[in-house]
Design an enzyme around this catalytic site. Structure first.
Site, PDB file in Angstrom:
ATOM      1  NE  ARG A  24      -2.095  -1.507   8.438  1.00  0.00           N
ATOM      2  CZ  ARG A  24      -2.010  -0.551   7.521  1.00  0.00           C
ATOM      3  NH1 ARG A  24      -1.566   0.639   7.864  1.00  0.00           N
ATOM      4  NH2 ARG A  24      -2.364  -0.786   6.286  1.00  0.00           N
ATOM      5  CD  GLU A  36      -6.259  -7.620   4.483  1.00  0.00           C
ATOM      6  OE1 GLU A  36      -6.944  -7.307   3.488  1.00  0.00           O
ATOM      7  OE2 GLU A  36      -5.395  -6.857   4.961  1.00  0.00           O
ATOM      8  CE1 TYR A 119      -5.932  -7.221  -1.424  1.00  0.00           C
ATOM      9  CE2 TYR A 119      -7.416  -8.100   0.257  1.00  0.00           C
ATOM     10  CZ  TYR A 119      -6.507  -7.148  -0.166  1.00  0.00           C
ATOM     11  OH  TYR A 119      -6.150  -6.135   0.671  1.00  0.00           O
ATOM     12  CG  ASP A 137      -6.978  -3.797  -3.076  1.00  0.00           C
ATOM     13  OD1 ASP A 137      -6.127  -3.199  -3.769  1.00  0.00           O
ATOM     14  OD2 ASP A 137      -7.324  -3.404  -1.944  1.00  0.00           O
TER      15      ASP A 137
END
Ligand code: SF4
Length: 364
Positions: A24, A36, A119, A137
């Site tokens: 992040r 991810e 996703y 998810d």
């Protein structure tokens, strides 16, 4: 549209309480995509050291594209679900070839890349390119099932869950919307003992209001997890050991292992090893003695695997039922990516040929 009252509550909470995670700190699409992929089916604490090691070795997507599959799998070793690594590697190569190394912001182009499912598409495109796509998810299914008290297992209620998320999606900050739910799922709306008193959306949650959080989500029907018995051969020839590479497609694809396989009904582990080594790499061996049995639980099955020290008899290795083979020295074992069950055998093995052949005939 700024979203509903629910959306505002969620985003306000996220501004104050978002987890500080390494991926992040960057808006680099490559880093967010990598995180991810690693986070699928894997806890954040497990992912962080892998993520940091990976970026040290491959600071850019181009570096991933240039790496060999063996290097990629070695760095991924122990993280499981190896298809993720193989697919990400291929997808990075495709991004270099087709998009000059730039991760496509076009959702159709991005979702056509290897391994990019709904996703990953939604998570990456919402966080990096502010596309209003809901990333659904297991955590998010659980939260919505509780919010709405959905009386069927999440896999049967995807439309219901998706339409709730769509209705509440923030068009301005879709990435924060998804990440706020990810954080609530990981830290507050836990599978067991959810911390409802800390939850920023408890006033929207039916399960909380009816004191029924523990009833939701409704359990999926699960088939019992199968258990397999397998045996593998640690084949010595001179000062080298024989290893084989699993075919690229399928479970644990591309990883190296000691040749072997499942024990058939009525078959001894010793005979299984001799049969499997011959079928897999075309080499005849004599399984001399067992080094022990190791156990490992994979997600979809459990296995107990017996390792046998084998004396080489005859035959040149071939790729009969494997992608590749190699004769390697014992210290070289650590250079290759092995499945966890195989790695559990390493400490049980002698470091030199126990059959003390002086001949080093491993040119075949
Ligand atoms: Fe989950 Fe409790 Fe929050 Fe409802 S109130 S979403 S059950 S943590």
């Amino acid at each position: 549209m700024a979203g509903t009252a629910f959306t505002k509550k969620l985003l306000n909470w996220y501004r104050k309480k978002a987890r500080k995670l390494p991926w992040r700190e960057s808006q680099d699409p490559y880093r967010i995509w990598l995180s991810e992929v690693m986070l699928q089916q894997t806890q954040v604490d497990t992912v962080i050291p892998y993520y940091e090691r990976w970026l040290k070795k491959y600071p850019t997507l181009e570096k991933v594209a240039q790496a060999s599959e063996d290097e990629i799998l070695k760095l991924w070793e122990g993280l499981g679900y190896y298809a993720r690594a193989r697919n990400f590697h291929k997808a990075c190569q495709e991004v270099v070839q087709r998009y000059k190394g730039k991760v496509p912001s076009n959702s159709d182009q991005f979702s056509a890349l290897k391994g990019v499912g709904p996703y990953t598409l939604a998570a990456v495109q919402s966080i990096v390119f502010q596309k209003p796509l809901a990333a659904i998810d297991g955590n998010i299914k659980r939260i919505v099932s509780r919010l709405l008290r959905i009386d069927e297992p999440p896999s049967k209620a995807l439309e219901h869950i998706g339409s709730f998320l769509k209705k509440n999606m923030s068009l301005k900050n879709p990435g924060d919307f998804n990440q706020a739910l990810m954080d609530i799922g990981a830290t507050i709306c836990l599978p067991k003992n959810p911390k409802c008193l800390l939850c920023p959306i408890s006033s929207d949650c039916e399960a909380f209001q009816f004191k029924q959080a523990h009833f939701y989500p409704i359990s999926e029907e699960k088939n019992p997890r199968p258990h397999y018995r397998a045996a593998v051969g640690v084949v010595w020839r001179g000062d080298k050991l024989l290893i084989s590479k699993r075919k690229s497609e399928g479970f644990l694809g591309g990883l190296w292992e000691f040749p072997g396989g499942k024990i058939k009904q009525g078959e001894s582990a010793k005979l299984c090893v001799e049969r499997e080594v011959k079928e897999e790499v075309g080499v005849e061996v004599e399984a001399i003695h067992s080094v022990g049995v190791v156990k490992h639980d994979y997600t979809h099955f459990s296995i107990e695997m017996e390792g046998f020290l084998c004396r080489y008899l005859k035959g040149s290795p071939q790729t009969l039922d494997c992608a590749d083979w190699k004769w390697i020295s014992f210290p070289e074992l650590k250079k290759f990516a092995f499945p966890t069950a195989n790695r559990k055998l390493f400490p049980l093995l002698p470091k030199t040929n126990p059959f003390s052949s002086k001949k080093s005939e491993t040119k075949n």
